[in-house]
Scaffold this active site. Structure first.
Site, PDB file in Angstrom:
ATOM      1  N   ALA A  80       0.835  -1.210   0.000  1.00 51.44           N
ATOM      2  CA  ALA A  80       0.000   0.000   0.000  1.00 51.44           C
ATOM      3  C   ALA A  80       0.866   1.255   0.000  1.00 51.44           C
ATOM      4  CB  ALA A  80      -0.908   0.001   1.221  1.00 51.44           C
ATOM      5  N   THR A 132      11.125   1.025  -3.469  1.00 47.64           N
ATOM      6  CA  THR A 132      11.449   1.453  -4.825  1.00 47.64           C
ATOM      7  C   THR A 132      12.919   1.849  -4.963  1.00 47.64           C
ATOM      8  OG1 THR A 132      11.031   3.254  -6.398  1.00 47.64           O
ATOM      9  CG2 THR A 132      10.588   3.748  -4.116  1.00 47.64           C
ATOM     10  N   ASP A 133      13.412   1.802  -6.200  1.00 48.00           N
ATOM     11  CA  ASP A 133      14.784   2.259  -6.461  1.00 48.00           C
ATOM     12  C   ASP A 133      14.907   3.780  -6.347  1.00 48.00           C
ATOM     13  OD1 ASP A 133      13.394   2.961  -8.790  1.00 48.00           O
ATOM     14  OD2 ASP A 133      14.762   1.939 -10.168  1.00 48.00           O
ATOM     15  N   GLU A 134      13.747   4.483  -6.374  1.00 49.54           N
ATOM     16  CA  GLU A 134      13.807   5.954  -6.388  1.00 49.54           C
ATOM     17  C   GLU A 134      14.388   6.526  -5.104  1.00 49.54           C
ATOM     18  OE1 GLU A 134      10.600   8.136  -8.015  1.00 49.54           O
ATOM     19  OE2 GLU A 134      10.144   6.615  -9.513  1.00 49.54           O
ATOM     20  N   TYR A 158       7.408  11.834  -3.349  1.00 49.96           N
ATOM     21  CA  TYR A 158       7.137  10.387  -3.351  1.00 49.96           C
ATOM     22  C   TYR A 158       8.343   9.610  -2.839  1.00 49.96           C
ATOM     23  CZ  TYR A 158       7.053   5.616  -5.170  1.00 49.96           C
ATOM     24  OH  TYR A 158       7.149   4.248  -5.291  1.00 49.96           O
ATOM     25  N   LYS A 162       8.857   7.336   0.576  1.00 48.11           N
ATOM     26  CA  LYS A 162       9.222   5.907   0.556  1.00 48.11           C
ATOM     27  C   LYS A 162      10.528   5.701   1.333  1.00 48.11           C
ATOM     28  CE  LYS A 162       7.501   2.847  -1.279  1.00 48.11           C
ATOM     29  NZ  LYS A 162       6.416   1.890  -0.881  1.00 48.11           N
TER      30      LYS A 162
HETATM   31  P1  NAD Z   1      -0.650   1.599  -7.091  1.00 48.47           P
HETATM   32  O1  NAD Z   1      -0.735   3.067  -6.897  1.00 48.47           O
HETATM   33  O2  NAD Z   1      -1.071   1.000  -8.383  1.00 48.47           O
HETATM   34  O3  NAD Z   1      -1.494   0.860  -5.953  1.00 48.47           O
HETATM   35  C1  NAD Z   1      -1.460   1.255  -4.617  1.00 48.47           C
HETATM   36  C2  NAD Z   1      -2.595   0.541  -3.876  1.00 48.47           C
HETATM   37  O4  NAD Z   1      -2.513   0.920  -2.482  1.00 48.47           O
HETATM   38  C3  NAD Z   1      -3.986   0.942  -4.362  1.00 48.47           C
HETATM   39  O5  NAD Z   1      -4.807  -0.200  -4.483  1.00 48.47           O
HETATM   40  C4  NAD Z   1      -4.513   1.857  -3.258  1.00 48.47           C
HETATM   41  O6  NAD Z   1      -5.921   1.828  -3.114  1.00 48.47           O
HETATM   42  C5  NAD Z   1      -3.819   1.286  -2.036  1.00 48.47           C
HETATM   43  N1  NAD Z   1      -3.650   2.253  -0.950  1.00 48.47           N
HETATM   44  C6  NAD Z   1      -3.213   3.544  -1.052  1.00 48.47           C
HETATM   45  N2  NAD Z   1      -3.213   4.120   0.171  1.00 48.47           N
HETATM   46  C7  NAD Z   1      -3.626   3.170   1.058  1.00 48.47           C
HETATM   47  C8  NAD Z   1      -3.810   3.156   2.455  1.00 48.47           C
HETATM   48  N3  NAD Z   1      -3.580   4.237   3.203  1.00 48.47           N
HETATM   49  N4  NAD Z   1      -4.240   2.013   3.034  1.00 48.47           N
HETATM   50  C9  NAD Z   1      -4.509   0.913   2.289  1.00 48.47           C
HETATM   51  N5  NAD Z   1      -4.366   0.884   0.958  1.00 48.47           N
HETATM   52  C10 NAD Z   1      -3.922   1.998   0.347  1.00 48.47           C
HETATM   53  O7  NAD Z   1       0.855   1.213  -6.748  1.00 48.47           O
HETATM   54  P2  NAD Z   1       1.786   0.084  -7.398  1.00 48.47           P
HETATM   55  O8  NAD Z   1       2.409   0.620  -8.609  1.00 48.47           O
HETATM   56  O9  NAD Z   1       1.027  -1.188  -7.428  1.00 48.47           O
HETATM   57  O10 NAD Z   1       2.923   0.002  -6.283  1.00 48.47           O
HETATM   58  C11 NAD Z   1       2.796  -0.880  -5.170  1.00 48.47           C
HETATM   59  C12 NAD Z   1       4.005  -0.694  -4.275  1.00 48.47           C
HETATM   60  O11 NAD Z   1       5.182  -0.991  -5.001  1.00 48.47           O
HETATM   61  C13 NAD Z   1       4.193   0.727  -3.748  1.00 48.47           C
HETATM   62  O12 NAD Z   1       4.624   0.644  -2.412  1.00 48.47           O
HETATM   63  C14 NAD Z   1       5.260   1.320  -4.629  1.00 48.47           C
HETATM   64  O13 NAD Z   1       6.001   2.293  -3.942  1.00 48.47           O
HETATM   65  C15 NAD Z   1       6.094   0.092  -4.927  1.00 48.47           C
HETATM   66  N6  NAD Z   1       6.826   0.104  -6.205  1.00 48.47           N
HETATM   67  C16 NAD Z   1       6.175   0.374  -7.369  1.00 48.47           C
HETATM   68  C17 NAD Z   1       6.868   0.318  -8.582  1.00 48.47           C
HETATM   69  C18 NAD Z   1       6.190   0.591  -9.904  1.00 48.47           C
HETATM   70  O14 NAD Z   1       6.891   0.699 -10.920  1.00 48.47           O
HETATM   71  N7  NAD Z   1       4.871   0.691  -9.965  1.00 48.47           N
HETATM   72  C19 NAD Z   1       8.229  -0.004  -8.590  1.00 48.47           C
HETATM   73  C20 NAD Z   1       8.867  -0.265  -7.366  1.00 48.47           C
HETATM   74  C21 NAD Z   1       8.145  -0.224  -6.189  1.00 48.47           C
HETATM   75  O1  DAU Z   2      11.416   3.421 -10.247  1.00 51.10           O
HETATM   76  C1  DAU Z   2      10.313   2.853  -9.607  1.00 51.10           C
HETATM   77  C2  DAU Z   2       9.155   3.825  -9.658  1.00 51.10           C
HETATM   78  O2  DAU Z   2       8.673   3.815 -10.990  1.00 51.10           O
HETATM   79  C3  DAU Z   2       8.035   3.514  -8.677  1.00 51.10           C
HETATM   80  O3  DAU Z   2       8.528   3.610  -7.372  1.00 51.10           O
HETATM   81  C4  DAU Z   2       6.855   4.459  -8.873  1.00 51.10           C
HETATM   82  O4  DAU Z   2       5.793   4.103  -8.018  1.00 51.10           O
HETATM   83  C5  DAU Z   2       6.416   4.361 -10.307  1.00 51.10           C
HETATM   84  O5  DAU Z   2       5.358   5.263 -10.558  1.00 51.10           O
HETATM   85  C6  DAU Z   2       7.579   4.652 -11.244  1.00 51.10           C
HETATM   86  O6  DAU Z   2       7.982   6.045 -11.137  1.00 51.10           O
HETATM   87  P1  DAU Z   2       8.380   6.884 -12.445  1.00 51.10           P
HETATM   88  O7  DAU Z   2       8.231   8.315 -12.148  1.00 51.10           O
HETATM   89  O8  DAU Z   2       9.677   6.419 -13.001  1.00 51.10           O
HETATM   90  O9  DAU Z   2       7.214   6.346 -13.426  1.00 51.10           O
HETATM   91  P2  DAU Z   2       6.289   7.085 -14.491  1.00 51.10           P
HETATM   92  O10 DAU Z   2       5.595   6.011 -15.259  1.00 51.10           O
HETATM   93  O11 DAU Z   2       5.459   8.166 -13.880  1.00 51.10           O
HETATM   94  O12 DAU Z   2       7.353   7.771 -15.451  1.00 51.10           O
HETATM   95  C7  DAU Z   2       8.338   7.001 -16.104  1.00 51.10           C
HETATM   96  C8  DAU Z   2       9.197   7.957 -16.887  1.00 51.10           C
HETATM   97  O13 DAU Z   2       8.407   8.508 -17.961  1.00 51.10           O
HETATM   98  C9  DAU Z   2       9.681   9.155 -16.079  1.00 51.10           C
HETATM   99  O14 DAU Z   2      10.991   9.502 -16.500  1.00 51.10           O
HETATM  100  C10 DAU Z   2       8.701  10.268 -16.433  1.00 51.10           C
HETATM  101  C11 DAU Z   2       8.337   9.936 -17.870  1.00 51.10           C
HETATM  102  N1  DAU Z   2       6.944  10.325 -18.261  1.00 51.10           N
HETATM  103  C12 DAU Z   2       5.915   9.944 -17.468  1.00 51.10           C
HETATM  104  C13 DAU Z   2       4.628  10.296 -17.813  1.00 51.10           C
HETATM  105  C14 DAU Z   2       3.466   9.892 -16.916  1.00 51.10           C
HETATM  106  C15 DAU Z   2       6.747  11.033 -19.428  1.00 51.10           C
HETATM  107  O15 DAU Z   2       7.707  11.344 -20.175  1.00 51.10           O
HETATM  108  N2  DAU Z   2       5.470  11.376 -19.780  1.00 51.10           N
HETATM  109  C16 DAU Z   2       4.388  11.061 -18.983  1.00 51.10           C
HETATM  110  O16 DAU Z   2       3.237  11.452 -19.342  1.00 51.10           O
END
Ligand code: NAD
Ligand code: DAU
Length: 356
Positions: A80, A132-134, A158, A162
């Site tokens: 979450a 996350t790697d961020e 963000y 994290k």
């Molecule tokens: P997402 O935004 O798609 O989903 C997040 C979920 O958490 C949603 O279902 C939302 O309803 C729920 N949520 C938000 N606040 C909450 C709260 N207070 N209590 C309970 N539930 C809550 O996110 P995602 O992309 O699936 O990412 C999941 C996890 O993985 C996150 O912790 C994110 O930081 C991490 N992560 C994501 C990525 C990526 O590329 N998407 C990469 C590395 C790590």
């Molecule tokens: O690195 C892991 C992270 O990756 C996770 O922790 C985050 O939850 C996840 O959202 C993601 O973060 P980014 O910021 O890297 O993802 P996003 O898809 O928003 O953007 C990817 C790259 O694309 C970033 O350099 C921004 C760029 N971008 C994004 C959007 C939405 C664009 O150029 N145009 C866009 O409209």
């Protein structure tokens, strides 16, 4: 059973579906159902007694403690979070509440539950925090990829939130002995990805004949991993990770954003050609850059490969093709997530975006 949080989001939903496809161990899925939570992603589990869905907040201490006492899980997996960097820039408050305060409350509830377990249960219990790697900040073009000992240098609200949650998780191990595990993963992509993030946004905008908004020069580099590979890494860490350890997860797959968008366009040109026969590339539009935009992320996944024997199953080429096929086959899912709240975000965020 295990208690999972955020299981209606992108990665959480993929994790739940895969978990129940390969185990019979039940999952309690605690999710607040924010704009990013989508029960439709879990529709096939309706009526399945192995999936216990609870709508609620990880920051609700009484609710979480009640669930722990009632179901006595052997592990908590914390997905979450507020996860979208652009939203954290325009409204950071929710990121502080969920990612920091929420993780803190979850840790507190886990700690009081864990101290009451008998010795065998205590030793086996795990709190796995999905991060996350961020948190490591941005790399220069020649810098080595992030290892687990890279300094924390988060640059957005963000990633700072994290990073704070990672520190709390680490402190609960160091101070109280809570058996925690942390995974820091690179960018995921795949089915059920909310179309505010780069890859799904490009797919749905391309198909809708809308501009493909690339921030700045599009040369920012991300390290892409297919979501099922992230899920297999989390399962492996939960099964065999050493308590207190951190594992970086990635597929050694760095690509500039503009190449990612180009790949999506090229695949769509073949799989779903535009009616006018032109390439979807014509829709690419460079717009104003994200403030504080991190230039490059790259994960060094040697530790999880060496110590736990984990490897990704997909290459970027196989993963992106599966992803696009999924979006083409699921227009109903896409239409449903593009609700009023989604449209409000897209209108506000992209309407004022000047062309770069
Ligand atoms: P997402 O935004 O798609 O989903 C997040 C979920 O958490 C949603 O279902 C939302 O309803 C729920 N949520 C938000 N606040 C909450 C709260 N207070 N209590 C309970 N539930 C809550 O996110 P995602 O992309 O699936 O990412 C999941 C996890 O993985 C996150 O912790 C994110 O930081 C991490 N992560 C994501 C990525 C990526 O590329 N998407 C990469 C590395 C790590
Ligand atoms: O690195 C892991 C992270 O990756 C996770 O922790 C985050 O939850 C996840 O959202 C993601 O973060 P980014 O910021 O890297 O993802 P996003 O898809 O928003 O953007 C990817 C790259 O694309 C970033 O350099 C921004 C760029 N971008 C994004 C959007 C939405 C664009 O150029 N145009 C866009 O409209």
């Amino acid at each position: 059973m295990i208690l999972l949080t955020g299981g209606a989001g992108f990665i959480g939903a993929n994790f739940v579906l895969e978990w129940l496809a390969i185990h019979d161990e039940p999952v309690i899925n605690l999710d607040k159902l924010t704009y990013a939570g989508n029960m439709e992603s879990l529709a096939v589990l309706q009526g399945d007694p192995r999936h216990i869905f609870v709508k609620g907040d990880i920051g609700d201490a009484a609710l979480v403690s009640g669930l722990l006492e009632r179901y006595q899980p052997r592990a908590i997996v914390n997905f979450a979070a507020e996860s979208h960097v652009d939203r954290s820039i325009s409204s950071p408050e929710d990121f502080i509440q969920t990612n920091i305060v929420g993780t803190f409350r979850l840790l507190e509830a886990a700690r009081s539950y864990w101290v009451g377990l008998d010795m065998a249960e205590k030793t086996g219990f795990r709190f796995l925090h999905v991060s996350t790697d961020e948190v490591y900040g941005s790399l220069g073009p020649a810098d080595a990829a992030f290892t687990e000992t890279h300094p924390y240098q988060p640059n957005s609200p963000y990633s700072a939130s994290k990073a704070a949650s990672d520190h709390l998780v680490r402190a609960y191990h160091h101070t109280y002995g809570l058996p925690v595990l942390t995974t820091n993963c690179s960018n995921n992509y795949g089915p059920r990805h909310f179309p505010e993030k780069l890859i799904p946004l490009m797919i749905v905008n391309a198909l809708a004949g809308k501009p493909l908004p690339v921030y700045g020069d599009g040369l920012q580099v991300r390290d892409w991993l297919y979501v099922a590979d992230h899920c297999s890494a989390i399962r492996r860490v939960l099964e065999a990770g050493k308590a207190g350890e951190v594992y970086n997860v990635g597929g050694w797959n760095e690509k500039p954003n503009i190449d990612i968008v180009g790949s999506v366009c090229a695949l769509l040109d073949g799989m779903h050609p535009r009616p006018d026969g032109k390439s979807y590339r014509e829709q690419i539009t460079h717009i104003k850059d994200r403030p504080g935009h991190d230039r490059r992320y790259a994960i060094d996944a040697s530790k999880i490969e060496r110590e736990l024997g984990w490897r990704p199953a997909e290459t970027f080429e196989t993963g992106i093709e599966k992803t696009i096929r999924w979006y083409l086959a699921n227009p109903g899912w896409v239409a449903d997530v593009q609700s009023g709240a989604y449209r409000d975000w897209v209108d506000t965020h992209y309407a004022g975006a000047a062309t770069a």
